[in-house]
Design a protein around this motif. Structure first.
Motif, PDB file in Angstrom:
ATOM      1  N   GLY A  42       0.648  -1.180  -0.094  1.00  0.00           N
ATOM      2  CA  GLY A  42       0.087  -0.211   0.040  1.00  0.00           C
ATOM      3  C   GLY A  42       0.859   1.437   0.078  1.00  0.00           C
ATOM      4  N   GLU A  43       2.194   1.077   0.250  1.00  0.00           N
ATOM      5  CA  GLU A  43       3.140   2.433   0.284  1.00  0.00           C
ATOM      6  C   GLU A  43       3.955   2.307  -1.213  1.00  0.00           C
ATOM      7  OE1 GLU A  43       5.412   2.144   3.820  1.00  0.00           O
ATOM      8  OE2 GLU A  43       3.853   2.184   5.031  1.00  0.00           O
ATOM      9  N   PRO A  44       4.499   3.656  -1.466  1.00  0.00           N
ATOM     10  CA  PRO A  44       5.172   3.724  -2.597  1.00  0.00           C
ATOM     11  C   PRO A  44       6.460   3.028  -2.420  1.00  0.00           C
ATOM     12  CG  PRO A  44       4.160   5.849  -1.874  1.00  0.00           C
ATOM     13  CD  PRO A  44       3.993   4.900  -0.664  1.00  0.00           C
ATOM     14  N   ALA A  45       6.972   2.322  -3.776  1.00  0.00           N
ATOM     15  CA  ALA A  45       8.170   1.401  -3.773  1.00  0.00           C
ATOM     16  C   ALA A  45       8.775   1.740  -5.179  1.00  0.00           C
ATOM     17  CB  ALA A  45       7.700  -0.059  -3.665  1.00  0.00           C
ATOM     18  N   ARG A  46      10.184   1.555  -5.057  1.00  0.00           N
ATOM     19  CA  ARG A  46      10.779   1.852  -6.362  1.00  0.00           C
ATOM     20  C   ARG A  46      12.088   0.436  -6.411  1.00  0.00           C
ATOM     21  NH1 ARG A  46      15.787   3.846  -6.999  1.00  0.00           N
ATOM     22  NH2 ARG A  46      16.442   4.750  -8.790  1.00  0.00           N
ATOM     23  N   LEU A  47      12.106   0.077  -7.654  1.00  0.00           N
ATOM     24  CA  LEU A  47      12.947  -1.062  -7.551  1.00  0.00           C
ATOM     25  C   LEU A  47      13.669  -0.809  -9.058  1.00  0.00           C
ATOM     26  CD1 LEU A  47      10.815  -4.132  -6.647  1.00  0.00           C
ATOM     27  CD2 LEU A  47      12.797  -3.250  -5.607  1.00  0.00           C
TER      28      LEU A  47
END
Length: 201
Positions: A42-47
């Motif tokens: 539910g939270e922003p993520a970056r990969l």
């Protein structure tokens, strides 16, 4: 070719995460280390993404840092190491630990990864030893401070610490630091004493 994904973390599995990017769910295979660094669903993520194309599938592999992604590619240059095994290695050894294990010739550390036996571990160490020092690894590069001192007095000092019961990677790291502090001409006994002090901290 996808190089990076930014979105909302939808869900996480044993070796994958799903990122919701503008309504599209991307399943990304990740090491345990990367999965543990992700936020809550539910939270922003970056990969950072490595795309691996096969005849029957297009697989995405995600990484929380550039060094891990670079090692993912480097590991696969070794015969017998595919994407799955490379990810398994990175699940048990982070970039800094991996470069240390290769420099210290710590076969046992590599063999902890699923799918890596003694023969493959030896092949990885042999083929990647030179490359390990060439990859920019931030803290690991600073810790090693150049070519690993595993010859002459330093090699004898590492062996002595291993015989005392320390893990080879621990011994290598301590003697590497001792060698930088004492200089190239340091004797075995001086290196051992300095290494023991470092290990006692």
């Amino acid at each position: 070719m996808i190089g990076r994904l930014s979105g909302i973390l939808d869900s996480v599995g044993e070796d994958w995460a799903m990122l919701d990017v503008n309504g599209v769910g991307y399943v990304v295979h990740c090491s345990r280390r990367t999965l543990s660094a992700l936020p809550r669903p539910g939270e922003p993520a970056r990969l950072l993404i490595a795309t691996v194309m096969r005849e029957d599938a297009i697989n995405l592999y995600g990484f929380s840092e550039a060094a891990e992604k670079e090692w993912f590619a480097v590991l696969q240059t070794v015969q017998g190491v595919g994407a799955k095994v490379a990810l398994a290695i990175l699940s048990v050894l982070g970039p800094a630990e991996l470069v240390q294990a290769i420099a210290a010739q710590d076969r046992a550390a590599l063999a902890k990864a699923s799918g890596v036996g003694p023969k493959l571990a030896t092949r990885i160490m042999t083929e990647l030893r030179d490359k390990a020092g060439q990859i920019a690894l931030g803290h690991a590069a600073a810790t090693l401070g150049g070519p690993p001192p595993v010859a002459g007095s330093a090699a004898d000092a590492v062996s002595a610490l291993v015989n005392l019961g320390y893990r080879r990677t621990e011994a290598f790291s301590a003697i590497a630091k001792a060698s930088r502090e004492l200089g190239d001409g340091a004797g075995v006994e001086a290196l051992i004493r300095s290494g023991l002090k470092e290990l006692a901290r």
